[in-house]
Design an enzyme around this catalytic site. Structure first.
Site, PDB file in Angstrom:
ATOM      1  N   HIS A  68       0.864  -1.189   0.000  1.00 50.54           N
ATOM      2  CA  HIS A  68       0.000   0.000   0.000  1.00 50.54           C
ATOM      3  C   HIS A  68       0.889   1.224   0.000  1.00 50.54           C
ATOM      4  O   HIS A  68       2.102   1.118   0.159  1.00 50.54           O
ATOM      5  CB  HIS A  68      -0.983  -0.006   1.178  1.00 50.54           C
ATOM      6  CG  HIS A  68      -0.369   0.089   2.540  1.00 50.54           C
ATOM      7  ND1 HIS A  68       0.534  -0.836   3.025  1.00 50.54           N
ATOM      8  CD2 HIS A  68      -0.535   0.989   3.544  1.00 50.54           C
ATOM      9  CE1 HIS A  68       0.883  -0.499   4.261  1.00 50.54           C
ATOM     10  NE2 HIS A  68       0.258   0.603   4.601  1.00 50.54           N
ATOM     11  N   HIS A  70       1.228   3.925   1.962  1.00 52.12           N
ATOM     12  CA  HIS A  70       1.770   4.634   3.128  1.00 52.12           C
ATOM     13  C   HIS A  70       3.291   4.749   2.976  1.00 52.12           C
ATOM     14  O   HIS A  70       3.944   3.811   2.502  1.00 52.12           O
ATOM     15  CB  HIS A  70       1.464   3.851   4.426  1.00 52.12           C
ATOM     16  CG  HIS A  70       0.231   4.328   5.138  1.00 52.12           C
ATOM     17  ND1 HIS A  70      -0.554   3.473   5.891  1.00 52.12           N
ATOM     18  CD2 HIS A  70      -0.347   5.552   5.251  1.00 52.12           C
ATOM     19  CE1 HIS A  70      -1.567   4.164   6.413  1.00 52.12           C
ATOM     20  NE2 HIS A  70      -1.460   5.426   6.038  1.00 52.12           N
ATOM     21  N   ASP A  72       5.847   4.534   4.870  1.00 51.43           N
ATOM     22  CA  ASP A  72       6.793   3.550   5.414  1.00 51.43           C
ATOM     23  C   ASP A  72       6.863   2.286   4.552  1.00 51.43           C
ATOM     24  O   ASP A  72       7.655   1.384   4.843  1.00 51.43           O
ATOM     25  CB  ASP A  72       6.494   3.195   6.884  1.00 51.43           C
ATOM     26  CG  ASP A  72       5.055   2.811   7.164  1.00 51.43           C
ATOM     27  OD1 ASP A  72       4.137   3.376   6.542  1.00 51.43           O
ATOM     28  OD2 ASP A  72       4.836   1.927   8.026  1.00 51.43           O
ATOM     29  N   HIS A  73       6.077   2.254   3.457  1.00 54.95           N
ATOM     30  CA  HIS A  73       6.088   1.110   2.543  1.00 54.95           C
ATOM     31  C   HIS A  73       6.519   1.482   1.127  1.00 54.95           C
ATOM     32  O   HIS A  73       6.777   0.597   0.317  1.00 54.95           O
ATOM     33  CB  HIS A  73       4.701   0.449   2.518  1.00 54.95           C
ATOM     34  CG  HIS A  73       4.280  -0.025   3.881  1.00 54.95           C
ATOM     35  ND1 HIS A  73       4.353  -1.345   4.273  1.00 54.95           N
ATOM     36  CD2 HIS A  73       3.843   0.663   4.976  1.00 54.95           C
ATOM     37  CE1 HIS A  73       3.963  -1.451   5.539  1.00 54.95           C
ATOM     38  NE2 HIS A  73       3.653  -0.240   5.993  1.00 54.95           N
ATOM     39  N   HIS A 157      -7.303  -1.802   6.622  1.00 56.14           N
ATOM     40  CA  HIS A 157      -6.316  -0.809   7.078  1.00 56.14           C
ATOM     41  C   HIS A 157      -6.842   0.611   6.868  1.00 56.14           C
ATOM     42  O   HIS A 157      -6.246   1.406   6.141  1.00 56.14           O
ATOM     43  CB  HIS A 157      -5.008  -1.042   6.314  1.00 56.14           C
ATOM     44  CG  HIS A 157      -3.839  -0.242   6.811  1.00 56.14           C
ATOM     45  ND1 HIS A 157      -3.519  -0.107   8.142  1.00 56.14           N
ATOM     46  CD2 HIS A 157      -2.893   0.461   6.124  1.00 56.14           C
ATOM     47  CE1 HIS A 157      -2.441   0.648   8.245  1.00 56.14           C
ATOM     48  NE2 HIS A 157      -2.035   1.006   7.059  1.00 56.14           N
ATOM     49  N   ASP A 180      -0.274  -4.070   6.286  1.00 59.14           N
ATOM     50  CA  ASP A 180      -0.783  -3.397   7.484  1.00 59.14           C
ATOM     51  C   ASP A 180      -2.271  -3.697   7.586  1.00 59.14           C
ATOM     52  O   ASP A 180      -3.029  -3.451   6.642  1.00 59.14           O
ATOM     53  CB  ASP A 180      -0.598  -1.879   7.372  1.00 59.14           C
ATOM     54  CG  ASP A 180       0.847  -1.453   7.565  1.00 59.14           C
ATOM     55  OD1 ASP A 180       1.732  -2.329   7.591  1.00 59.14           O
ATOM     56  OD2 ASP A 180       1.090  -0.230   7.671  1.00 59.14           O
ATOM     57  N   HIS A 250       6.892  -5.133  11.455  1.00 58.23           N
ATOM     58  CA  HIS A 250       6.176  -3.857  11.498  1.00 58.23           C
ATOM     59  C   HIS A 250       5.737  -3.610  12.948  1.00 58.23           C
ATOM     60  O   HIS A 250       4.569  -3.383  13.253  1.00 58.23           O
ATOM     61  CB  HIS A 250       4.969  -3.907  10.540  1.00 58.23           C
ATOM     62  CG  HIS A 250       4.365  -2.569  10.202  1.00 58.23           C
ATOM     63  ND1 HIS A 250       3.453  -1.947  11.019  1.00 58.23           N
ATOM     64  CD2 HIS A 250       4.535  -1.753   9.137  1.00 58.23           C
ATOM     65  CE1 HIS A 250       3.078  -0.807  10.452  1.00 58.23           C
ATOM     66  NE2 HIS A 250       3.721  -0.661   9.314  1.00 58.23           N
TER      67      HIS A 250
HETATM   68 ZN   LIG Z   1       3.066   0.693   7.856  1.00 57.60          ZN
HETATM   69 ZN   LIG Z   2      -0.011   1.489   6.575  1.00 55.14          ZN
END
Ligand SMILES: [Zn+2]
Ligand SMILES: [Zn+2]
Length: 292
Positions: A68, A70, A72-73, A157, A180, A250
């Site tokens: 996805h 976000h 951090d990904h 999520h 997530d 995570h």
């Molecule tokens: Zn994340």
């Molecule tokens: Zn996320």
């Protein structure tokens, strides 16, 4: 050594969320070497360094999956491919990501246009924009190639709707990434009898301290509980799925000095009795029959 004997998962980071703190871990990207393919799952900050530390030549970059969008990904997706290109990448790279991934890549290339154009002319490199294909996917089968199959399951999520767990299978081996997600029972069917389930996790007592430290704590608490899973929930999914090994990744919180690996183990043992790995940077989990 045959390709299958070398099948392994390498954790290139372990924390949930994009913020970095001194001495703390980095976001949770992964390398899956399966059936002779180098598969990168998520591209949080640090993924390029993680791959180099794992001994992967960036020229061998092959398949990338983004669960996805976000940050951090996905924050280091462009920089990873660009760095591989400057390291001599000359073979195609395919990026599978949710809707919006193509737009990210196109705009990354626009942002780097000066450097890209000058290296093509000055250093004779192939055009990076022609080396990379972006395949946006939804739920269901997303790749079948040379015995490798990849399927996606939409997970829970909020407020992100395009977030997908991924199941990789090759030669009778299977690895599932939860992405997530809040506690999501359909994941157990999706991960059925996988060799490895990599599941995100939060630790309840750490969350209370995290919330207490934060200005808008109530709002943060609401978001975390609506959008992520407790370690016990991850254990329930692993038990219901009958996987061979659960890897908690995570991690939230990931940089609380009062919380150690033993706390994660205690929490997940309430619902999971099987083989267990708590993520940390560079950890290698083998897929051979001799090491579970
Ligand atoms: Zn994340
Ligand atoms: Zn996320």
């Amino acid at each position: 050594m045959s390709a299958e004997a070398a099948d392994r998962l390498v954790l290139l980071g372990s924390k949930g969320g994009p913020a970095l703190r001194p001495g703390g871990p980095w976001p949770s990207s992964s390398l899956l070497e399966l059936g002779g393919r180098n598969i990168v799952v998520d591209c949080g900050l640090g993924v390029t360094r993680g791959l180099a530390d794992a001994g992967i030549s960036l020229k061998a970059l092959d398949l990338i999956f983004i669960t996805h969008l976000h940050s951090d990904h996905v924050l280091e997706l462009g920089p990873l491919i660009h760095t591989a290109w400057t390291a001599g990448l000359a073979t195609p790279v395919t990026v599978f990501g949710p809707p919006g991934t193509g737009r990210y890549w196109q705009r990354f290339c626009q942002a780097m246009e000066f450097d890209i154009e000058i290296r093509i002319v000055d250093e004779g490199r192939p055009d990076i924009r022609e080396l990379v294909s972006i395949k946006e996917f939804g739920e269901g089968a997303i790749l079948e190639e040379e015995g490798l199959t990849v399927t996606a399951l939409r997970v829970d999520h909020p407020p992100v709707t395009e977030c997908f767990a991924l199941r990789f299978e090759h030669g009778g081996r299977s690895v599932v990434f939860s992405a997530d997600t809040a506690f999501f029972p359909p994941l157990a069917g999706f991960a059925n009898e996988a060799d490895i389930l990599v599941h995100e996790a939060m630790l309840e007592q750490g969350l209370e301290r995290l919330v207490a430290r934060t200005g808008n704590g109530a709002r943060l608490r609401e978001h975390l509980f609506a959008s992520h899973s407790l370690a016990e929930d991850a254990g329930r999914i692993a038990s219901d799925a009958g996987v061979r090994r659960l890897v908690l990744n995570h991690l939230i919180p990931a940089d609380d000095p009062a919380i150690g690996e033993a706390d994660w183990v205690t929490a997940v043992r309430k619902s999971w009795a099987g083989d267990l790995t708590i993520a940390r940077y560079g950890l290698v989990v083998g897929l051979g029959s001799d090491n579970g």
